[in-house]
Design an enzyme around this catalytic site. Structure first.
Site, PDB file in Angstrom:
ATOM      1  N   VAL A   1       0.816  -1.225   0.000  1.00  0.00           N
ATOM      2  CA  VAL A   1       0.000   0.000   0.000  1.00  0.00           C
ATOM      3  C   VAL A   1       0.848   1.274   0.000  1.00  0.00           C
ATOM      4  CG1 VAL A   1      -2.017  -1.091   1.081  1.00  0.00           C
ATOM      5  CG2 VAL A   1      -0.327   0.074   2.532  1.00  0.00           C
TER       6      VAL A   1
ATOM      7  N   ASN B   1      -7.507  -1.332   6.305  1.00  0.00           N
ATOM      8  CA  ASN B   1      -7.164  -2.007   7.557  1.00  0.00           C
ATOM      9  C   ASN B   1      -5.671  -2.297   7.707  1.00  0.00           C
ATOM     10  OD1 ASN B   1      -7.717  -4.119   9.837  1.00  0.00           O
ATOM     11  ND2 ASN B   1      -6.731  -5.299   8.188  1.00  0.00           N
TER      12      ASN B   1
ATOM     13  N   SER C   1      -6.897   3.480  15.970  1.00  0.00           N
ATOM     14  CA  SER C   1      -6.583   2.729  17.186  1.00  0.00           C
ATOM     15  C   SER C   1      -6.927   3.601  18.372  1.00  0.00           C
ATOM     16  CB  SER C   1      -5.095   2.375  17.255  1.00  0.00           C
ATOM     17  OG  SER C   1      -4.789   1.888  18.557  1.00  0.00           O
TER      18      SER C   1
ATOM     19  N   TYR D   1       3.407   5.087  15.616  1.00  0.00           N
ATOM     20  CA  TYR D   1       2.089   4.457  15.425  1.00  0.00           C
ATOM     21  C   TYR D   1       0.956   5.412  15.836  1.00  0.00           C
ATOM     22  CZ  TYR D   1      -1.400   0.661  15.808  1.00  0.00           C
ATOM     23  OH  TYR D   1      -2.498  -0.147  15.676  1.00  0.00           O
TER      24      TYR D   1
ATOM     25  N   ALA E   1       1.076   8.666  16.006  1.00  0.00           N
ATOM     26  CA  ALA E   1       1.014   9.776  15.045  1.00  0.00           C
ATOM     27  C   ALA E   1       0.274   9.328  13.782  1.00  0.00           C
ATOM     28  CB  ALA E   1       2.421  10.252  14.695  1.00  0.00           C
ATOM     29  N   SER E   2       0.567   8.112  13.319  1.00  0.00           N
ATOM     30  CA  SER E   2      -0.077   7.632  12.084  1.00  0.00           C
ATOM     31  C   SER E   2      -1.585   7.472  12.289  1.00  0.00           C
ATOM     32  CB  SER E   2       0.542   6.306  11.614  1.00  0.00           C
ATOM     33  OG  SER E   2       0.179   5.237  12.468  1.00  0.00           O
ATOM     34  N   LYS E   3      -1.975   6.918  13.427  1.00  0.00           N
ATOM     35  CA  LYS E   3      -3.397   6.651  13.658  1.00  0.00           C
ATOM     36  C   LYS E   3      -4.173   7.943  13.970  1.00  0.00           C
ATOM     37  CE  LYS E   3      -3.302   2.141  13.061  1.00  0.00           C
ATOM     38  NZ  LYS E   3      -3.975   1.521  11.916  1.00  0.00           N
TER      39      LYS E   3
ATOM     40  N   ILE F   1      -6.722  -6.202  20.629  1.00  0.00           N
ATOM     41  CA  ILE F   1      -7.432  -7.300  19.971  1.00  0.00           C
ATOM     42  C   ILE F   1      -6.479  -8.484  19.794  1.00  0.00           C
ATOM     43  CG2 ILE F   1      -8.825  -7.911  17.932  1.00  0.00           C
ATOM     44  CD1 ILE F   1      -9.937  -5.442  19.468  1.00  0.00           C
TER      45      ILE F   1
HETATM   46  P1  NDP Z   1      -1.855  -7.885  11.467  1.00  0.00           P
HETATM   47  O1  NDP Z   1      -0.407  -7.552  11.539  1.00  0.00           O
HETATM   48  O2  NDP Z   1      -2.309  -9.189  12.012  1.00  0.00           O
HETATM   49  O3  NDP Z   1      -2.386  -7.741   9.972  1.00  0.00           O
HETATM   50  C1  NDP Z   1      -2.087  -6.599   9.221  1.00  0.00           C
HETATM   51  C2  NDP Z   1      -2.041  -6.993   7.779  1.00  0.00           C
HETATM   52  O4  NDP Z   1      -1.655  -5.830   7.006  1.00  0.00           O
HETATM   53  C3  NDP Z   1      -0.988  -8.072   7.508  1.00  0.00           C
HETATM   54  O5  NDP Z   1      -1.491  -9.066   6.666  1.00  0.00           O
HETATM   55  C4  NDP Z   1       0.121  -7.276   6.835  1.00  0.00           C
HETATM   56  O6  NDP Z   1       0.918  -8.008   5.928  1.00  0.00           O
HETATM   57  C5  NDP Z   1      -0.683  -6.234   6.072  1.00  0.00           C
HETATM   58  N1  NDP Z   1       0.212  -5.166   5.658  1.00  0.00           N
HETATM   59  C6  NDP Z   1       1.205  -4.583   6.371  1.00  0.00           C
HETATM   60  N2  NDP Z   1       1.869  -3.691   5.637  1.00  0.00           N
HETATM   61  C7  NDP Z   1       1.287  -3.700   4.397  1.00  0.00           C
HETATM   62  C8  NDP Z   1       1.535  -3.017   3.193  1.00  0.00           C
HETATM   63  N3  NDP Z   1       2.530  -2.112   3.082  1.00  0.00           N
HETATM   64  N4  NDP Z   1       0.761  -3.280   2.122  1.00  0.00           N
HETATM   65  C9  NDP Z   1      -0.241  -4.188   2.195  1.00  0.00           C
HETATM   66  N5  NDP Z   1      -0.525  -4.873   3.310  1.00  0.00           N
HETATM   67  C10 NDP Z   1       0.232  -4.646   4.417  1.00  0.00           C
HETATM   68  O7  NDP Z   1      -2.604  -6.663  12.216  1.00  0.00           O
HETATM   69  P2  NDP Z   1      -3.983  -6.630  12.985  1.00  0.00           P
HETATM   70  O8  NDP Z   1      -4.967  -7.518  12.352  1.00  0.00           O
HETATM   71  O9  NDP Z   1      -3.708  -6.761  14.430  1.00  0.00           O
HETATM   72  O10 NDP Z   1      -4.395  -5.104  12.772  1.00  0.00           O
HETATM   73  C11 NDP Z   1      -5.207  -4.682  11.683  1.00  0.00           C
HETATM   74  C12 NDP Z   1      -5.392  -3.182  11.815  1.00  0.00           C
HETATM   75  O11 NDP Z   1      -5.978  -2.866  13.074  1.00  0.00           O
HETATM   76  C13 NDP Z   1      -4.083  -2.398  11.739  1.00  0.00           C
HETATM   77  O12 NDP Z   1      -4.293  -1.186  11.050  1.00  0.00           O
HETATM   78  C14 NDP Z   1      -3.775  -2.124  13.180  1.00  0.00           C
HETATM   79  O13 NDP Z   1      -2.973  -0.989  13.344  1.00  0.00           O
HETATM   80  C15 NDP Z   1      -5.171  -1.928  13.758  1.00  0.00           C
HETATM   81  N6  NDP Z   1      -5.253  -2.159  15.188  1.00  0.00           N
HETATM   82  C16 NDP Z   1      -4.964  -3.385  15.731  1.00  0.00           C
HETATM   83  C17 NDP Z   1      -5.064  -3.573  17.088  1.00  0.00           C
HETATM   84  C18 NDP Z   1      -4.779  -4.882  17.728  1.00  0.00           C
HETATM   85  O14 NDP Z   1      -4.859  -4.961  18.960  1.00  0.00           O
HETATM   86  N7  NDP Z   1      -4.461  -5.938  16.996  1.00  0.00           N
HETATM   87  C19 NDP Z   1      -5.442  -2.482  18.000  1.00  0.00           C
HETATM   88  C20 NDP Z   1      -5.726  -1.242  17.318  1.00  0.00           C
HETATM   89  C21 NDP Z   1      -5.642  -1.105  15.957  1.00  0.00           C
HETATM   90  P3  NDP Z   1       2.295  -8.695   6.473  1.00  0.00           P
HETATM   91  O15 NDP Z   1       1.867  -9.661   7.508  1.00  0.00           O
HETATM   92  O16 NDP Z   1       2.890  -9.334   5.277  1.00  0.00           O
HETATM   93  O17 NDP Z   1       3.116  -7.559   7.039  1.00  0.00           O
END
Ligand code: NDP
Length: 249
Positions: free
Chosen positions: A67, A89, A144, A157, A159-161, A190
């Site tokens: 992305v 996401n 987040s 993180y 700052a980004s969110k 989560i």
């Molecule tokens: P995961 O790391 O389990 O999944 C994130 C997915 O995004 C992975 O498949 C990852 O691929 C993909 N990804 C990362 N970088 C890129 C990129 N440059 N291009 C395309 N895909 C990419 O994260 P979560 O499921 O835990 O989190 C999902 C979202 O929720 C995120 O935005 C996170 O910040 C947010 N969030 C999560 C929380 C939590 O407690 N888990 C709490 C608050 C927010 P790869 O594995 O190959 O890097």
């Protein structure tokens, strides 16, 4: 969990949809009748997720994409085609205290979590791929809870969110008159591969501070996405919904 939504005839795109929260969102929308396109970074994870979803063959497809790469977003958006609901996401962490954080640590997280959302959304908007007459153009951005309250070791993180929340509100204003809603979800802690990296004692201490006394589940976030994408939420625009068990109260 009882499924209460019907998204038949709706095209949904989920970035970072191959695992964690994103994968649950993909599964729930498929079960509710949508066609879903997964955008994700790692080819093997993507292939494994599509294999697990083989029961939905014909309704689900996936593209390997970074992305942060504008050209690849544009190309993959074109291959994806028409979209009604875009769920931004994909996200990463590179946690360190401010003192130890390098500019590279900072930039990588901003590039993925903030600029990535801009790239993906623009790739659909600029190529006019949001379906004009579905009446259900929805953008849902994953923020987040830490964006609202700050968090130790997460300068990049947070700052980004926080940027995601500001961007969401701006899109809500700019795109509202074109039939869109744009909203953000602020998950608490989560259970996903992202939080599985945290030490057990840290996780226990987090749970002890959550009024409902558990970590959140990917389903908690997926169901919120479905609500925001549903007719019931058509007047909700530019808001941030915290899904955190009350951890920030
Ligand atoms: P995961 O790391 O389990 O999944 C994130 C997915 O995004 C992975 O498949 C990852 O691929 C993909 N990804 C990362 N970088 C890129 C990129 N440059 N291009 C395309 N895909 C990419 O994260 P979560 O499921 O835990 O989190 C999902 C979202 O929720 C995120 O935005 C996170 O910040 C947010 N969030 C999560 C929380 C939590 O407690 N888990 C709490 C608050 C927010 P790869 O594995 O190959 O890097």
């Amino acid at each position: 969990m009882t499924k209460t939504f019907d998204f038949s005839g709706t095209n949904v795109v989920v970035t970072g949809g191959a695992r964690g929260i994103g994968f649950q969102i993909v599964k729930d929308f498929l079960e509710a009748g949508s066609s879903v396109t997964i955008w994700d970074y790692d080819k093997d994870t993507l292939d494994a997720s599509l294999k697990e979803l083989s029961a939905f063959e014909g309704k689900v497809k996936g593209f390997q994409v970074d992305v942060t790469d504008v050209a690849s977003c544009n190309e993959v958006a074109k291959s994806t085609g028409s979209v009604d609901v875009l769920i931004n996401n994909a996200g990463i962490t590179r946690d360190k205290s401010l003192k130890k954080m390098t500019l590279d640590d900072f930039q990588k997280v901003i590039d993925t979590n903030l600029t990535g959302l801009f790239n993906v959304t623009k790739s659909f908007l600029d190529q006019e791929l949001f379906s004009a007459d579905s009446g259900r153009n929805r953008i849902i951005n994953m923020a987040s809870v830490v964006a609202l309250y700050g968090n130790f070791g997460q300068t990049n993180y947070v700052a980004s969110k926080a940027g995601v929340i500001g961007m969401t509100k701006t899109w809500a204003k700019e795109l509202g008159r074109k039939g869109f809603t744009a909203n953000a979800i602020a998950p608490g802690f989560i259970e996903t591969p992202m939080t599985a990296k945290m030490p057990e004692e840290v996780l226990q201490s987090i749970v002890s501070k959550v009024p409902v006394q558990r970590m959140g589940r990917p389903e908690d976030i997926a169901q919120t996405c479905m609500f925001l994408a549903s007719e019931a939420a058509s007047y909700i625009n530019g808001t941030v919904i915290s899904v955190d068990g009350g951890v920030t109260l």
